[in-house]
Design a protein around this motif. Sequence first.
Motif, short mmCIF file in Angstrom:
data_model
loop_
_atom_site.label_atom_id
_atom_site.label_comp_id
_atom_site.label_asym_id
_atom_site.label_seq_id
_atom_site.Cartn_x
_atom_site.Cartn_y
_atom_site.Cartn_z
N MET A 40 0.83 -1.21 0.00
CA MET A 40 0.00 0.00 0.00
C MET A 40 0.87 1.26 0.00
O MET A 40 0.58 2.23 -0.69
CB MET A 40 -0.92 0.00 1.22
CG MET A 40 -1.95 1.12 1.22
SD MET A 40 -3.06 0.99 -0.19
CE MET A 40 -4.11 2.42 0.10
N ASN A 41 1.96 1.24 0.77
CA ASN A 41 2.87 2.37 0.80
C ASN A 41 3.51 2.61 -0.56
O ASN A 41 3.72 3.75 -0.97
CB ASN A 41 3.95 2.16 1.86
CG ASN A 41 3.39 2.24 3.27
OD1 ASN A 41 2.38 2.88 3.50
ND2 ASN A 41 4.06 1.56 4.20
N ILE B 19 1.71 7.18 -6.58
CA ILE B 19 0.80 8.30 -6.81
C ILE B 19 1.51 9.62 -6.54
O ILE B 19 1.35 10.61 -7.27
CB ILE B 19 -0.45 8.17 -5.92
CG1 ILE B 19 -1.24 6.89 -6.26
CG2 ILE B 19 -1.35 9.39 -6.06
CD1 ILE B 19 -1.75 6.86 -7.68
N ALA B 20 2.32 9.64 -5.49
CA ALA B 20 3.08 10.85 -5.17
C ALA B 20 4.09 11.16 -6.27
O ALA B 20 4.31 12.34 -6.61
CB ALA B 20 3.79 10.67 -3.83
N LEU C 8 6.27 1.69 -10.78
CA LEU C 8 4.83 1.49 -10.60
C LEU C 8 4.05 2.68 -11.15
O LEU C 8 2.98 2.52 -11.75
CB LEU C 8 4.51 1.27 -9.13
CG LEU C 8 3.03 1.01 -8.79
CD1 LEU C 8 2.50 -0.19 -9.57
CD2 LEU C 8 2.85 0.80 -7.29
N GLY C 9 4.58 3.89 -10.96
CA GLY C 9 3.93 5.07 -11.50
C GLY C 9 3.84 5.01 -13.01
O GLY C 9 2.80 5.36 -13.60
#
Length: 246
Positions: free
Chosen positions: A1-2, A8-9, A189-190
């Motif tokens: 989750m982190n 996203i950040a 992942l982004g």
Amino acid sequence: MNLFLDAIAWIADPVNWSGPSGIPTRFAEQLYVTFVVLVIAAVIALPIGMVIGHTGKGRGFAVAVSGGLRALPTLGVLTLVGLWVGIGLTAPIISLVILAIPSLLAGAYSGFEAIDRRTVDAARSLGMTELQIVTKVELPLGLPLLIGGVRAATLQIVATATLAAYVADVGLGRYLFQGIKTQDYAEALGGSILVVILALVLDGLLALTQRLVVPAGVRAAAVQEVRTRPSRSRAVVGQPIEEGKK
């Protein structure tokens, strides 16, 4: 989750939205590769599929070729073509064209084959030429399935175009390769999330297009068929003449 929140950040970071390696530039490169590959594959596959669907000849060969092309590993093809033509966009474009042809070919001949042959025979009996039958009868009626093939091919291309970064510094795949190489998994992942977003947007636009290209007469006939269809079978309703008798 982190890790997801970190991704996203990373996407929301203004630093990643500017410069030659910014997200808008990578989006544009991904779309450019997708568009070029789709056009080349369509020029090759669609006419062949239309001829097969119109004449009914060569379908077995087309199915065999499509199945063989689908079985090819894209990364393996990309590596071989890259060794042949060298570093640059040529290798990924050739590899992605090979990947896109089966879906476009299947969509073209399936769209034409799905048309009721009585409709084609009626058009032929009216004196229409074969070219007129293809362009004025079969193509409009088969367009929804043809667009479906374009839709499937587009999704395959836009997702697999990330491999273009394997031999060329283009596209959203650059974030994946760079993030994995530097162990910046938030960036990797982004980049994956951006590819998914782009694929969903393109799929939504093509789904809407696929719905809009259905001829009005076909939509009206489908609605009329649904309205006139009995809700229960005759066996369940029973036979009125026999009801009430003991």
